[in-house]
Design a protein around this motif. Structure first.
Motif, PDB file in Angstrom:
ATOM      1  N   UNK A   1      -0.129  -1.330  -6.037  1.00  0.00           N
ATOM      2  CA  UNK A   1       0.511  -1.135  -4.730  1.00  0.00           C
ATOM      3  C   UNK A   1       1.983  -1.553  -4.729  1.00  0.00           C
ATOM      4  N   UNK A   2       2.552  -1.806  -5.896  1.00  0.00           N
ATOM      5  CA  UNK A   2       3.928  -2.328  -5.956  1.00  0.00           C
ATOM      6  C   UNK A   2       4.959  -1.352  -5.378  1.00  0.00           C
ATOM      7  N   UNK A   3       4.757  -0.061  -5.517  1.00  0.00           N
ATOM      8  CA  UNK A   3       5.739   0.911  -5.029  1.00  0.00           C
ATOM      9  C   UNK A   3       5.402   1.473  -3.658  1.00  0.00           C
ATOM     10  N   UNK A   4       4.272   1.102  -3.093  1.00  0.00           N
ATOM     11  CA  UNK A   4       3.841   1.656  -1.805  1.00  0.00           C
ATOM     12  C   UNK A   4       4.805   1.314  -0.673  1.00  0.00           C
ATOM     13  N   UNK A   5       5.583   0.278  -0.818  1.00  0.00           N
ATOM     14  CA  UNK A   5       6.526  -0.082   0.250  1.00  0.00           C
ATOM     15  C   UNK A   5       7.625   0.970   0.433  1.00  0.00           C
ATOM     16  N   UNK A   6       7.809   1.847  -0.575  1.00  0.00           N
ATOM     17  CA  UNK A   6       8.825   2.890  -0.485  1.00  0.00           C
ATOM     18  C   UNK A   6       8.297   4.176   0.147  1.00  0.00           C
ATOM     19  N   UNK A   7       6.993   4.296   0.297  1.00  0.00           N
ATOM     20  CA  UNK A   7       6.388   5.509   0.851  1.00  0.00           C
ATOM     21  C   UNK A   7       6.919   5.849   2.241  1.00  0.00           C
ATOM     22  N   UNK A   8       7.019   4.897   3.166  1.00  0.00           N
ATOM     23  CA  UNK A   8       7.543   5.250   4.498  1.00  0.00           C
ATOM     24  C   UNK A   8       8.979   5.774   4.473  1.00  0.00           C
TER      25      UNK A   8
END
Length: 154
Positions: A132-139
């Motif tokens: 989940x390390x890159x999920x913060x960039x999804x929005x």
């Protein structure tokens, strides 16, 4: 009105209108040649995104096929994340085909392309690795999609 006049009125005309005053004179510092150069560059940017749409659409289909086979034993939540990313990837690949028809093809195409990279890329990464390390960039990718659609409207 001829076909050429109609095409000019609805494609080149609106873009050219951005560089002229209401009385038909060009804006200060912009002659006819400069205006035509800017219009040509904008149209070429649109053509670039049509080519990118082909590559991106191909990749979306490849990723969809890969996900259908590679994620058979994966968690249902990861499958949903992958499918969401793949759906938006394919949808915005098709949307890139319309870039030559927009007022600002370079801006709109760039927003859609970066949106695909951030939104779809992070969905693919999360679904395939479980990280989940890159999920913060999804929005941020989603916001770029929204901005891209707004540039078509305005």
């Amino acid at each position: 009105m001829s076909v050429i006049d109609t095409l000019y009125r609805y494609t080149v005309g609106p873009v050219a209108g951005l560089f002229y005053n209401k009385d038909g004179t060009s804006l200060p510092g912009l002659g006819r040649e400069e205006v035509e150069k800017i219009i040509r560059e904008e149209m070429m940017a649109g053509n670039l995104f049509v080519r990118l749409a082909g590559i991106s659409g191909c990749m979306a289909v490849i990723m969809g096929a890969y996900g259908a086979h590679a994620l058979k034993s994966a968690d249902d939540d990861l499958k949903k994340v992958f499918d969401s990313g793949n759906k938006y990837h394919l949808l915005h690949s098709v949307a890139l085909l319309a870039m030559p028809l927009t007022r600002r093809p370079a801006l709109t195409g760039t927003l859609f392309s970066l949106g695909m990279l951030l939104f779809c890329g992070t969905c693919y990464y999360h679904a395939l690795t479980g990280s989940t390390t890159l999920r913060r960039f999804t929005p941020f990718g989603g916001m770029l999609f929204i901005a891209g659609w707004m540039t078509i409207a305005i």
